[in-house]
Design a protein around this motif. Sequence first.
Motif, mmCIF file in Angstrom:
data_model
loop_
_atom_site.group_PDB
_atom_site.id
_atom_site.type_symbol
_atom_site.label_atom_id
_atom_site.label_comp_id
_atom_site.label_asym_id
_atom_site.label_seq_id
_atom_site.Cartn_x
_atom_site.Cartn_y
_atom_site.Cartn_z
ATOM 1 N N GLU A 27 50.415 40.176 42.932
ATOM 2 C CA GLU A 27 50.085 41.606 42.801
ATOM 3 C C GLU A 27 49.735 42.214 41.915
ATOM 4 O OE1 GLU A 27 52.733 43.009 45.662
ATOM 5 O OE2 GLU A 27 51.929 41.488 47.631
ATOM 6 N N ALA A 28 50.600 42.261 40.768
ATOM 7 C CA ALA A 28 50.636 43.196 39.646
ATOM 8 C C ALA A 28 48.846 42.554 38.866
ATOM 9 C CB ALA A 28 51.092 42.968 38.755
ATOM 10 N N ILE A 29 49.392 41.298 38.670
ATOM 11 C CA ILE A 29 47.165 40.609 38.144
ATOM 12 C C ILE A 29 46.815 41.299 38.855
ATOM 13 C CG2 ILE A 29 46.272 38.595 37.401
ATOM 14 C CD1 ILE A 29 49.438 37.084 36.686
ATOM 15 N N ALA A 30 46.621 41.059 40.421
ATOM 16 C CA ALA A 30 44.920 41.448 41.272
ATOM 17 C C ALA A 30 45.319 42.728 41.234
ATOM 18 C CB ALA A 30 45.797 40.936 42.239
ATOM 19 N N CYS A 31 45.825 43.582 40.557
ATOM 20 C CA CYS A 31 46.196 44.862 40.361
ATOM 21 C C CYS A 31 45.070 45.042 39.343
ATOM 22 C CB CYS A 31 47.053 45.886 40.632
ATOM 23 S SG CYS A 31 46.450 47.305 40.647
ATOM 24 N N GLN A 32 45.272 44.969 37.950
ATOM 25 C CA GLN A 32 44.889 44.869 36.812
ATOM 26 C C GLN A 32 43.921 44.214 36.585
ATOM 27 O OE1 GLN A 32 46.049 45.968 33.445
ATOM 28 N NE2 GLN A 32 47.606 47.290 34.937
ATOM 29 N N ASP A 77 50.943 48.631 36.601
ATOM 30 C CA ASP A 77 50.978 50.469 35.736
ATOM 31 C C ASP A 77 51.911 49.804 34.309
ATOM 32 O OD1 ASP A 77 49.622 51.770 37.591
ATOM 33 O OD2 ASP A 77 51.093 52.714 38.566
ATOM 34 N N TYR A 78 52.268 48.630 34.772
ATOM 35 C CA TYR A 78 52.972 47.998 33.580
ATOM 36 C C TYR A 78 53.083 47.034 32.836
ATOM 37 C CZ TYR A 78 56.010 52.323 36.243
ATOM 38 O OH TYR A 78 56.196 53.282 36.123
ATOM 39 N N ILE A 79 52.167 46.721 33.420
ATOM 40 C CA ILE A 79 52.139 45.080 32.661
ATOM 41 C C ILE A 79 50.186 45.263 31.822
ATOM 42 C CG2 ILE A 79 52.340 44.016 33.759
ATOM 43 C CD1 ILE A 79 50.547 42.734 35.061
ATOM 44 N N LEU A 80 50.207 44.335 30.644
ATOM 45 C CA LEU A 80 48.759 44.414 29.938
ATOM 46 C C LEU A 80 47.962 42.715 29.930
ATOM 47 C CD1 LEU A 80 47.249 45.634 27.988
ATOM 48 C CD2 LEU A 80 48.499 45.204 25.687
ATOM 49 N N LEU A 81 47.199 43.034 29.856
ATOM 50 C CA LEU A 81 46.527 41.543 30.731
ATOM 51 C C LEU A 81 45.640 41.144 29.195
ATOM 52 C CD1 LEU A 81 46.078 41.188 34.534
ATOM 53 C CD2 LEU A 81 48.145 40.423 33.375
ATOM 54 N N SER A 82 45.963 39.601 28.710
ATOM 55 C CA SER A 82 44.672 39.429 27.434
ATOM 56 C C SER A 82 44.339 37.970 28.177
ATOM 57 C CB SER A 82 44.844 39.565 26.411
ATOM 58 O OG SER A 82 46.164 39.732 25.900
ATOM 59 N N TRP A 83 42.669 38.648 27.796
ATOM 60 C CA TRP A 83 42.274 36.889 27.891
ATOM 61 C C TRP A 83 41.054 37.066 26.981
ATOM 62 C CZ3 TRP A 83 42.509 40.789 31.725
ATOM 63 C CH2 TRP A 83 41.659 41.741 32.410
ATOM 64 N N GLU A 142 56.617 38.305 26.755
ATOM 65 C CA GLU A 142 55.149 37.913 26.734
ATOM 66 C C GLU A 142 55.018 35.816 28.028
ATOM 67 O OE1 GLU A 142 52.291 35.139 24.012
ATOM 68 O OE2 GLU A 142 52.676 37.318 23.205
ATOM 69 N N LEU A 143 54.152 36.560 28.651
ATOM 70 C CA LEU A 143 54.070 34.917 29.803
ATOM 71 C C LEU A 143 52.445 34.431 28.964
ATOM 72 C CD1 LEU A 143 54.711 33.367 32.078
ATOM 73 C CD2 LEU A 143 54.219 34.757 33.445
#
Length: 86
Positions: free
Chosen positions: A26-31, A56-62, A3-4
């Motif tokens: 880039e991964a965050i932008a892609c999500q 493809d491998y990260i999950l964002l929550s806000w 987690e970050l």
Amino acid sequence: MDELDFVSEVTFFVGENGSGKSTLLEAIACQYGFNTAGDGRNNAYDVDSSQAALGDYILLSWLSKVTQGFFFRAESFYHFASHLDQ
């Protein structure tokens, strides 16, 4: 890393070349649905975007989903400035 947490409205990524700063951004932008070449959601520059495979491998929550914004990178500004020069 499991987690970050981002606890501030502004976050600086600092590290050596090749440490993964751009890959993470880039991964965050892609999500978020932005073109990884750099743009807003309604704009797409005619430049190559990266694969952003980490996306493809990260999950964002806000708390509230981001619906507006711009993924800005140095290459985006260079392309925009070049367009203005033409």
